[in-house]
Design an enzyme around this catalytic site. Structure first.
Site, PDB file in Angstrom:
ATOM      1  N   ASP A 245      42.700  45.622  54.673  1.00  0.00           N
ATOM      2  CA  ASP A 245      41.607  46.527  54.334  1.00  0.00           C
ATOM      3  C   ASP A 245      42.080  47.965  54.148  1.00  0.00           C
ATOM      4  OD1 ASP A 245      42.196  47.107  56.963  1.00  0.00           O
ATOM      5  OD2 ASP A 245      40.148  46.868  57.713  1.00  0.00           O
TER       6      ASP A 245
ATOM      7  N   ARG B 244      19.071  26.930  -2.483  1.00  0.00           N
ATOM      8  CA  ARG B 244      17.719  27.489  -2.380  1.00  0.00           C
ATOM      9  C   ARG B 244      16.684  26.557  -3.027  1.00  0.00           C
ATOM     10  NH1 ARG B 244      19.519  32.904  -5.425  1.00  0.00           N
ATOM     11  NH2 ARG B 244      21.117  33.646  -3.961  1.00  0.00           N
TER      12      ARG B 244
ATOM     13  N   ALA C 126      44.477  40.103  57.710  1.00  0.00           N
ATOM     14  CA  ALA C 126      43.303  39.919  56.851  1.00  0.00           C
ATOM     15  C   ALA C 126      42.328  38.920  57.446  1.00  0.00           C
ATOM     16  CB  ALA C 126      43.746  39.456  55.460  1.00  0.00           C
ATOM     17  N   ALA C 127      42.229  38.911  58.787  1.00  0.00           N
ATOM     18  CA  ALA C 127      41.426  37.874  59.446  1.00  0.00           C
ATOM     19  C   ALA C 127      40.051  38.350  59.877  1.00  0.00           C
ATOM     20  CB  ALA C 127      42.181  37.351  60.675  1.00  0.00           C
ATOM     21  N   GLY C 128      39.795  39.661  59.814  1.00  0.00           N
ATOM     22  CA  GLY C 128      38.561  40.197  60.384  1.00  0.00           C
ATOM     23  C   GLY C 128      37.305  39.806  59.619  1.00  0.00           C
TER      24      GLY C 128
ATOM     25  N   ARG D 267      30.406  45.326  59.380  1.00  0.00           N
ATOM     26  CA  ARG D 267      29.730  46.500  58.825  1.00  0.00           C
ATOM     27  C   ARG D 267      29.569  46.426  57.305  1.00  0.00           C
ATOM     28  NH1 ARG D 267      32.947  51.389  61.506  1.00  0.00           N
ATOM     29  NH2 ARG D 267      34.475  49.760  61.962  1.00  0.00           N
TER      30      ARG D 267
ATOM     31  N   ARG E 227      33.857  36.836  21.884  1.00  0.00           N
ATOM     32  CA  ARG E 227      33.983  35.925  23.014  1.00  0.00           C
ATOM     33  C   ARG E 227      35.364  35.276  23.020  1.00  0.00           C
ATOM     34  NH1 ARG E 227      28.943  32.241  22.057  1.00  0.00           N
ATOM     35  NH2 ARG E 227      29.951  31.031  23.716  1.00  0.00           N
TER      36      ARG E 227
ATOM     37  N   GLU F  86      43.265  54.100  71.557  1.00  0.00           N
ATOM     38  CA  GLU F  86      42.123  53.795  70.716  1.00  0.00           C
ATOM     39  C   GLU F  86      40.944  54.714  71.049  1.00  0.00           C
ATOM     40  OE1 GLU F  86      42.139  51.739  68.233  1.00  0.00           O
ATOM     41  OE2 GLU F  86      44.162  51.000  68.602  1.00  0.00           O
TER      42      GLU F  86
END
Length: 465
Positions: free
Chosen positions: A108, A445, A14-16, A20, A338, A159
């Protein structure tokens, strides 16, 4: 030997940078069905019993560590981006004492199923392989590494940038998912060079290195190519999100939930939905939400981290966050619950009602145009249109308590802190600033005055001008 009896570890790459994606956010933190994409392989590793599981981080390392810290993973840092082989070597210190099967996953590639990985691990073991690569066949394999075979034997993985025209015509591709024998894989990785088009240490070169020392290399094809989908840009991100959505929605429908239009229904992986619940288009169910059985959820409803009981009707456009809704409630349309809202059951909150940190007892209702915040409302209370709990004095929040069986007339303001006793009636148009005893009538009132003929005189004076 069963999978959970094997000695297994996992490394998740997960280092990239993910250039793109054209994003400041690390690629592996882009969401799929509401979760960072790297969370899916991390959770699969945990479900399979991989111990340890090591996440290799690099670009945006601090953010990735923060998001994945609760997934029971260790971290390794890849300072220089020198390829997938180098990334795996960066995890070696955390696996120095490990001997067994090492599962390599990619941060990824979020669509892999547990069943596919169980098949891969079982095949790797029965074949006695040093390396087993997960493959699949694509109609258009452009951009992927190709599997070069001699019959059943895997010779090498080439590749795209290094492939010949003949090799580029091959349709069986490398998914980037492997089962390795450890520590063997680290021993051969150190012998691999980077004499290739990218000048990187290719993990795929381990295949040739293993064969050169007489070790067995196998490949197992994933039945569904969609599982191997890698994400490199936002087009692929959208495609993977749609695939995950289909997977989640199909599972819910098979379990007895009706989705009017699954393609436009957005439900995250952790959400639970009971049988015979009907969900209309445009609904978003997020986080750790639980929906009971027999509910109806109309178009445009958004529910985040809520517990919703049985036979609840959530009407169009309502938003619920961090709330608990008891059985047989009706919410909306266009209501907003909420965080901290608790409805005991059989409640009605109608058009444009907003609640926050409010407990509302069984059978109580506010049908429209009301704000109930920092409040405790008893059972059988009717809150009229336009009622407001004035809970904030500019510095602190204050609580309003309305006991059982109180009737609140329209256009009432409760200036907290204030307590309304059981069985009382609050006259419409009142501003309540003091506690009201039980069984009382409270009014504030101004006296109504009527000046007959005033309007006619005013009109005549304007006509003379």
């Amino acid at each position: 030997m069963k999978i959970n009896e094997r000695k297994m570890a996992a490394v998740i790459l997960a280092a990239g940078r993910g250039t793109r994606m054209k994003s400041e956010r690390p690629k592996v933190l882009h969401p799929i069905a509401g979760l960072p994409m790297a969370m899916f392989p991390a959770r699969l590793a945990r479900e399979l019993g991989c111990d340890p599981a090591v996440l290799v981080v690099g670009h945006g390392a601090a953010a990735v560590r923060q998001k994945l810290a609760e997934e029971c993973v260790l971290f390794a840092h890849q300072e220089d981006q020198l390829g997938t082989g180098h990334a795996l070597l960066c995890a070696e210190p955390q696996l120095r004492d490990f001997t067994g099967t090492l599962l390599l996953l990619c941060g990824d590639v979020p669509l892999l199923s547990r069943e596919t990985l169980e098949r891969l691990l079982a095949y790797h073991e029965t074949q006695g392989a040093a390396v087993t690569v997960l493959t699949t066949e694509l109609i258009d394999p452009h951009g992927y590494g190709r599997i070069v075979r001699d019959g059943e034997e895997v010779l090498r993985i080439v590749e795209e940038k290094d492939a010949s025209l003949k090799e580029k015509a091959l349709r069986e591709i490398n998914t980037g998912i492997y089962a390795f024998e450890a520590p063997f894989v680290f021993e051969v990785l150190r012998t691999v060079g980077r004499d290739n088009a990218q000048g990187e240490y290719y993990l795929t070169d381990v295949v040739a290195a293993a064969r050169s020392v007489g070790r067995k290399v196998c490949a197992l094809a994933a039945a569904d190519p969609e599982e191997a989908m890698g994400i490199n840009d936002r087009v692929q991100l959208a495609a993977a999100s749609a695939a995950m959505r289909r997977r989640i929605n199909n599972a819910l429908m098979r379990a007895g939930v009706t989705l009017v239009d699954p393609e436009t229904t957005y439900i995250e992986p952790q959400v639970e939905v009971g049988t015979d619940t009907l969900i209309h288009p445009g609904v978003h169910l997020r986080g750790a939400t639980r929906i009971g059985g027999g509910c109806t959820i109309e178009p445009g409803v958004m529910v985040n981290d809520c517990a919703v009981g049985e036979r609840v009707h959530l009407k169009a456009g309502s938003v619920l966050e961090g709330s608990e809704v008891g059985d047989e409630c009706a919410i909306g349309p266009m209501a907003h619950l909420r965080p901290g809202t608790v409805l005991a059951g059989n409640n009605k909150l109608g058009n444009f009602v907003e609640t926050k940190k409010a407990f509302i007892g069984r059978g109580s209702q506010a049908s429209h145009l009301t704000y109930i915040g920092d409040a405790e409302v008893g059972t059988g209370v009717n809150i009229g249109c336009g009622t407001i709990t004035c809970n904030y004095d500019g510095v602190n929040k204050h609580k309003t308590v309305i006991e059982d069986d109180v009737f609140v007339g329209s256009d009432t303001q409760f200036v907290a802190p204030v307590k309304i006793g059981r069985g009382s009636l609050i006259g419409a148009g009142s501003t309540i600033t003091k506690d009201v005893p039980p069984d009382s009538l409270a009014l504030s009132r101004c006296e109504q005055k009527i000046i007959e003929g005033w309007a006619a005189k005013k009109r005549k004076s304007r006509e003379k001008k």
